[in-house]
Structure formats: structure tokens, C-alpha cells
Design a protein around this motif. Structure first.
Motif, PDB file in Angstrom:
ATOM      1  N   THR A  47       0.831  -1.195   0.000  1.00  0.00           N
ATOM      2  CA  THR A  47       0.000   0.000   0.000  1.00  0.00           C
ATOM      3  C   THR A  47       0.871   1.253   0.000  1.00  0.00           C
ATOM      4  OG1 THR A  47      -1.781  -1.123   1.168  1.00  0.00           O
ATOM      5  CG2 THR A  47      -1.767   1.276   1.261  1.00  0.00           C
ATOM      6  N   LYS A  48       0.568   2.162  -0.915  1.00  0.00           N
ATOM      7  CA  LYS A  48       1.276   3.436  -0.999  1.00  0.00           C
ATOM      8  C   LYS A  48       0.419   4.522  -0.376  1.00  0.00           C
ATOM      9  CE  LYS A  48       1.505   2.792  -5.442  1.00  0.00           C
ATOM     10  NZ  LYS A  48       1.739   2.993  -6.888  1.00  0.00           N
ATOM     11  N   PHE A 103       2.464   0.091   7.882  1.00  0.00           N
ATOM     12  CA  PHE A 103       3.529   0.761   7.145  1.00  0.00           C
ATOM     13  C   PHE A 103       3.067   1.066   5.724  1.00  0.00           C
ATOM     14  CE2 PHE A 103       5.175  -1.687  10.576  1.00  0.00           C
ATOM     15  CZ  PHE A 103       6.243  -0.969  11.084  1.00  0.00           C
ATOM     16  N   PHE A 104       3.254   2.319   5.300  1.00  0.00           N
ATOM     17  CA  PHE A 104       2.771   2.795   4.009  1.00  0.00           C
ATOM     18  C   PHE A 104       3.940   3.358   3.204  1.00  0.00           C
ATOM     19  CE2 PHE A 104      -0.465   3.028   7.229  1.00  0.00           C
ATOM     20  CZ  PHE A 104      -1.545   2.386   6.633  1.00  0.00           C
ATOM     21  N   PHE A 105       4.041   2.934   1.954  1.00  0.00           N
ATOM     22  CA  PHE A 105       5.213   3.252   1.156  1.00  0.00           C
ATOM     23  C   PHE A 105       5.084   4.560   0.391  1.00  0.00           C
ATOM     24  CE2 PHE A 105       5.434  -1.449   1.482  1.00  0.00           C
ATOM     25  CZ  PHE A 105       6.664  -1.531   2.118  1.00  0.00           C
ATOM     26  N   GLU A 106       6.229   5.145   0.079  1.00  0.00           N
ATOM     27  CA  GLU A 106       6.277   6.286  -0.824  1.00  0.00           C
ATOM     28  C   GLU A 106       5.846   5.828  -2.222  1.00  0.00           C
ATOM     29  OE1 GLU A 106       6.863   9.379  -0.263  1.00  0.00           O
ATOM     30  OE2 GLU A 106       7.980   9.507   1.621  1.00  0.00           O
ATOM     31  N   ALA A 151      12.061   3.229   2.017  1.00  0.00           N
ATOM     32  CA  ALA A 151      10.896   3.226   1.133  1.00  0.00           C
ATOM     33  C   ALA A 151       9.600   3.612   1.822  1.00  0.00           C
ATOM     34  CB  ALA A 151      10.728   1.839   0.501  1.00  0.00           C
ATOM     35  N   VAL A 152       9.555   3.545   3.152  1.00  0.00           N
ATOM     36  CA  VAL A 152       8.306   3.782   3.885  1.00  0.00           C
ATOM     37  C   VAL A 152       8.044   5.272   4.048  1.00  0.00           C
ATOM     38  CG1 VAL A 152       7.085   3.436   6.068  1.00  0.00           C
ATOM     39  CG2 VAL A 152       8.436   1.578   5.089  1.00  0.00           C
ATOM     40  N   LYS A 182       9.634  10.945   5.520  1.00  0.00           N
ATOM     41  CA  LYS A 182      10.102  11.889   4.497  1.00  0.00           C
ATOM     42  C   LYS A 182      11.463  11.427   3.944  1.00  0.00           C
ATOM     43  CE  LYS A 182       8.573  16.000   2.901  1.00  0.00           C
ATOM     44  NZ  LYS A 182       7.209  16.270   2.415  1.00  0.00           N
ATOM     45  N   GLN A 183      11.430  10.340   3.186  1.00  0.00           N
ATOM     46  CA  GLN A 183      12.645   9.663   2.761  1.00  0.00           C
ATOM     47  C   GLN A 183      13.508  10.500   1.809  1.00  0.00           C
ATOM     48  OE1 GLN A 183      13.620   7.002   4.103  1.00  0.00           O
ATOM     49  NE2 GLN A 183      11.841   5.889   4.880  1.00  0.00           N
TER      50      GLN A 183
END
Length: 311
Positions: free
Chosen positions: A55-56, A83-86, A102-103, A150-151
Motif C-alpha cells: 500500500t502506498k 507501514f505505508f510506502f512512498e 521506502a516507507v 520523508k525519505q
């Protein structure tokens, strides 16, 4: 109340009421920052990818963007740690980089499920006193806790918005607590605010669960009617780790994409007013459950204890 016990001076309260946000430098101790930062990194490292739905996270407000996440993994995350991805980290259903980079965010039940975050949020006399000093709520309930990462290079832009759109009560009562766990700079996406916009920019839509499933936006005003002109200029508020930013639910704010090589970790949660002083809308995406009702700040650490990380 003794003035010596106050966390916020009357002048700071007046500043918040005027601007719609308030920057409190060094609110957290270095030890508190270290504890939450390191536990965040541990949780990132520990969560498994094997059964993750990839899931993004997207607000879905930019033209041409995907619809906001609306699957069950998101909609049932209010009492779990998920956990939600970029958006830019997932290609063809797979990550194109290590998961730790990536999260986009993890949440939304950190404040009562994870002991370090629970102690800082619900067992923190300084936060209780701040809420009493501010006088924004009579019976504040805590919800929607998360760490936003904020990767580097891909940490997405967050468009202009106000928080009451996503946590709507009648009357509006959302208040954001945003804690910098790392330094926030122009390059890594420090928050920007439109001072005073909470007085001039009405909450015009709500982010809701749709009857057919998923989520979307519901207009509160005629979409064809002109909105009041919004005046002023955005102010970017760079700050050091340990800073608390208080955010009125109606103030407009945003952040730019992280174009740097560094992360920008922040811990955030919201407070809303409880009945009978305000009614929480049944259409909101996040809903309390019988096993996990909203935590009441002035009642102490009364949140439900369950082990549901990645559940």
C-alpha cells in the motif's frame, strides 16, 4: 493555576490563536528524541514484507494522481501499527530500494500500542499541562499517531491542506501535535504555514469512507461557489530535532518534496474534542472500535494494550 506550572505563557497562547500554529523549540529532551527516533528505526527494520499489500500513501489531491489509499490495510490501521510506502518506491508491485528507505509513514496506533510512544504521549505530564494551558479542548481525545519519514530524494510533496478535512468533528476541533525527531530544513521538506488562514479559510471538504468502499472527498460547500480570497504568504518553519509544532485544524500548511540525501523523521498525532462538546463524524476514515476507543489525555494512560503490530 500557578504561573510557575505553565508550559505555555499567555503570550504563546495568543500567538497560537493569532497565527494558527505555534513553534516550541526544545520541547522534547534529547533523551526523548533519541528514544523515539531509535525505536522508529527498529520498527522499520523489524516489520516483514512477505504479507504486505504494498500500500502506498497519497493524499490524492494533485491533478492526475491516484485515488487516496482506500484498501482495508489502510482503513483498519487506526488501532494498529502499519507501514505505508512512498509512491516513488514501488514499481511493478515491488520495492526498488531497501524498505527502510521506502516507507512514507507508519501508524496509526503508535500512541497506545508501542510503549515508548505511549509513555511520551499518554503518560507525559508536560503534554497534559500544555493542553490545559492552551485551552483548546475540554476533554481532548488522542488519535491518528504516526511517524512520517520523508525519505531522501523521494519523500513526497504534501499539498496545501488543513487537518480538519481528515478528522472532522462538529464543531471542528482537530489539533495537530508534530514533533521533529530530526532537523527540518528547506532541502528535506520543512513544514510551511499560511499564518492566520485558520480564520479566513473555511473547512470546505471532508475526507470520508465511501459507501461503495475506499475513500474520497465530500464537499461541505458548493464546489462552484467562489471561496474567500486567501491573503498572505507561506512561511517555512525550519527547526531542530526536539521541536514541537502545534497545528490548528483549520490552518493551511504544506511541505515540499525531500530533495536532500537525509531523512526527516517526525512523530505526530492529533487531538479532538470529545462528546458532548463535539461530535466525531461517522464518515471519517479513522473510526474507534469497541476494543480500541480513543484515548482521553486527561484520564491518564488508559489506552488499550494489545500486540497488533503488522496485524
Amino acid at each position: 493555576m500557578s504561573e510557575t506550572n505553565r508550559v505555555l505563557s499567555p503570550e504563546k497562547v495568543a500567538q497560537f490563536e493569532n497565527d494558527g500554529y505555534l513553534i516550541l523549540h526544545d520541547f522534547m529532551s534529547p533523551e526523548e528524541v533519541h528514544t523515539l527516533l531509535e525505536r522508529s528505526k527498529e520498527l522499520l527494520k523489524e516489520f516483514p514484507l512477505e504479507d504486505h499489500p504494498m500500500t502506498k500513501f497519497t493524499t490524492g489531491e494533485e491533478a492526475g494522481s491516484e485515488k487516496h489509499v482506500g484498501d482495508e490495510y489502510f482503513l483498519t490501521s487506526g488501532d494498529k501499527i502499519r507501514f505505508f510506502f512512498e509512491e516513488d518506491a514501488v514499481a511493478g508491485g515491488k520495492l526498488d530500494r531497501p524498505k527502510e528507505l521506502a516507507v512514507n509513514k507508519m501508524g496509526h496506533g503508535l500512541h497506545f500500542l508501542e510503549p515508548a510512544f505511549r509513555a511520551f504521549t499518554l503518560g507525559n505530564p508536560k503534554l497534559v499541562q500544555l493542553a490545559k494551558d492552551l485551552g483548546f479542548h475540554r476533554d481532548p481525545a488522542v488519535l491518528q499517531s504516526m511517524v512520517i519519514f520523508k525519505q531522501p530524494s523521494i519523500g513526497g510533496k504534501v499539498p496545501e491542506h488543513n487537518d480538519s478535512t481528515f478528522l472532522y468533528t462538529d464543531p471542528p476541533s482537530a489539533l495537530g501535535f508534530w514533533f521533529a525527531l530530526e532537523d527540518c530544513t528547506p532541502e528535506n521538506g520543512a513544514l510551511s504555514f499560511l499564518p492566520g488562514s485558520h480564520k479566513t479559510s473555511p473547512v470546505s471538504k471532508r475526507f470520508v469512507r465511501l459507501p461503495e468502499g475506499g475513500t474520497g472527498f465530500e464537499n461541505l460547500v458548493d464546489p462552484n461557489a467562489p471561496l474567500p480570497a486567501i491573503e498572505g504568504e507561506y512561511v517555512q518553519e525550519c527547526c531542530k530535532a526536539g521541536t514541537l509544532v502545534l497545528i490548528h485544524g483549520s490552518v493551511l500548511h504544506k511541505s515540499e518534496k525531500n530533495s536532500s540525501s537525509k531523512t526527516r523523521y517526525a512523530y505526530t498525532f492529533h487531538m479532538i474534542e470529545s462528546p458532548p462538546f463535539a461530535q466525531y463524524d461517522a464518515k471519517n476514515w479513522l473510526q474507534p472500535t469497541p476494543d480500541a476507543p480513543f484515548s482521553h489525555l486527561f484520564n491518564g494512560d488508559t489506552a488499550v494494550q494489545r500486540s497488533t503490530v503488522n496485524a
